[in-house]
Design a protein around this motif. Sequence first.
Motif, PDB file in Angstrom:
ATOM      1  N   SER A  36      -0.867   2.233  -0.477  1.00  0.00           N
ATOM      2  CA  SER A  36      -0.212   1.932   0.797  1.00  0.00           C
ATOM      3  C   SER A  36       0.888   0.912   0.541  1.00  0.00           C
ATOM      4  CB  SER A  36      -1.221   1.375   1.806  1.00  0.00           C
ATOM      5  OG  SER A  36      -1.602   0.054   1.441  1.00  0.00           O
ATOM      6  N   TYR A  65      -6.242  -2.518   0.739  1.00  0.00           N
ATOM      7  CA  TYR A  65      -5.798  -1.130   0.763  1.00  0.00           C
ATOM      8  C   TYR A  65      -5.386  -0.671  -0.630  1.00  0.00           C
ATOM      9  CZ  TYR A  65      -5.397  -1.815   5.831  1.00  0.00           C
ATOM     10  OH  TYR A  65      -5.658  -2.100   7.152  1.00  0.00           O
ATOM     11  N   THR A  85      -8.539  -6.921   5.092  1.00  0.00           N
ATOM     12  CA  THR A  85      -8.729  -5.587   4.532  1.00  0.00           C
ATOM     13  C   THR A  85      -7.904  -5.428   3.259  1.00  0.00           C
ATOM     14  OG1 THR A  85      -9.070  -4.702   6.765  1.00  0.00           O
ATOM     15  CG2 THR A  85      -8.590  -3.115   5.015  1.00  0.00           C
ATOM     16  N   ILE A 131       1.462   4.274   5.013  1.00  0.00           N
ATOM     17  CA  ILE A 131       0.378   4.872   4.248  1.00  0.00           C
ATOM     18  C   ILE A 131       0.710   6.328   3.959  1.00  0.00           C
ATOM     19  CG2 ILE A 131      -2.089   5.398   4.190  1.00  0.00           C
ATOM     20  CD1 ILE A 131      -2.523   3.136   6.163  1.00  0.00           C
TER      21      ILE A 131
END
Length: 375
Positions: free
Chosen positions: A70, A67, A65, A10
């Motif tokens: 990233s 993102y 999740t 990230i």
Amino acid sequence: MLFTNQSLVINGKDEIQDPFKANLILAFGSKRLVADDQLYKLLTDRYPSADIVLCSTAGEIAYNTVYDDSAVITVISFEKTTLRTASLNLNEFNDSFELGKSLVQQLEIDGLTSILILSDGLLVNGSQLVAGMEVGNLGKVLITGGLAGDGIQFDNTLVGLNGQPKMGTVAAIGFYGEQIDVRSSSVSGWDVFGPERIVTRAIGTDVYEIDNSSAVDLYKIYLGPYIDDKTNSTLLFPLAVKLPGRSHYIARSILSISHERNCMIFSGDIPEGSTVRFMKANFEKLIDAADQAAKEISGEDESYSPELAILISCVGRRIILGKQVEEEVGVVSDYFTDKTSIVGFYSYGEISPQMNIGPCQLHNQTMTITTFNEF
């Protein structure tokens, strides 16, 4: 057994773990990170003997999740399965059909169980690519995958196999052996409405006339103020397409509108003679479609939990779902146990069989799941 481990890079921060020797690395990430040669160098330094595939996205998925900006790194070690990989670039071919045909022929047929494809999402014509792959698919094995993304910018996309990612690249991963179980499922969840219409003038991805009238003028009725929108809101208004000789609809996203040429430009070919209907989104049905895709993967075995699940969902779905986008990822993860590593990305097109049987096709606006188990 198939072993996997996931990590994130990230904003350039290295968080990669290294618990075992890997033979396949999948890196799905923002174009900014994928284009940075430091990411590829990091992976080759850690895993010099692994095949490394990098693909830019419109959002990254890890477990339940989603993102942005990233890179989701999936480190995979197959214990009983042999891998062979190949990649080609569109600049080596006259068209995407010939690229697809040649790419599959780069892989050995004997013992081939399935193929995972990751392709440039803008320069490569996805529908021609999959048509060419099926011509070369002499063993008629399962082919799944998706087209790379570039957020909602649609400038260019990047794919790389064992090298720095480039525009126009298509990578193929072949899985070999009798001790790997690969399954796929792809469901849309969009509503169709209005009468069936016939495409009466089209060239490739460009549709000029529907029912002998201007496609742009017809779409103005439905798009209204979005007809001149510059923020890709046209992705919210796909077309349901029944190709000549086919019995089921597939979705095609609108990439852009050319007022100069008076045509609609779609994400895949829409041949003349195709039957089309307009589509609209229903939030609950999009979530239900992701749930259905996971349910179809499991089949009659409610205890089925694969070792690896790759989720590829359309950027158009992400725009519709907005802040609730993780709900569609969550309903898929609910079907599996902690044993399953879940990874994926939001794409410019999804590749899987129609209705989970027969040859692969290019889809839009679907949640596509491919699962892997060694036994």
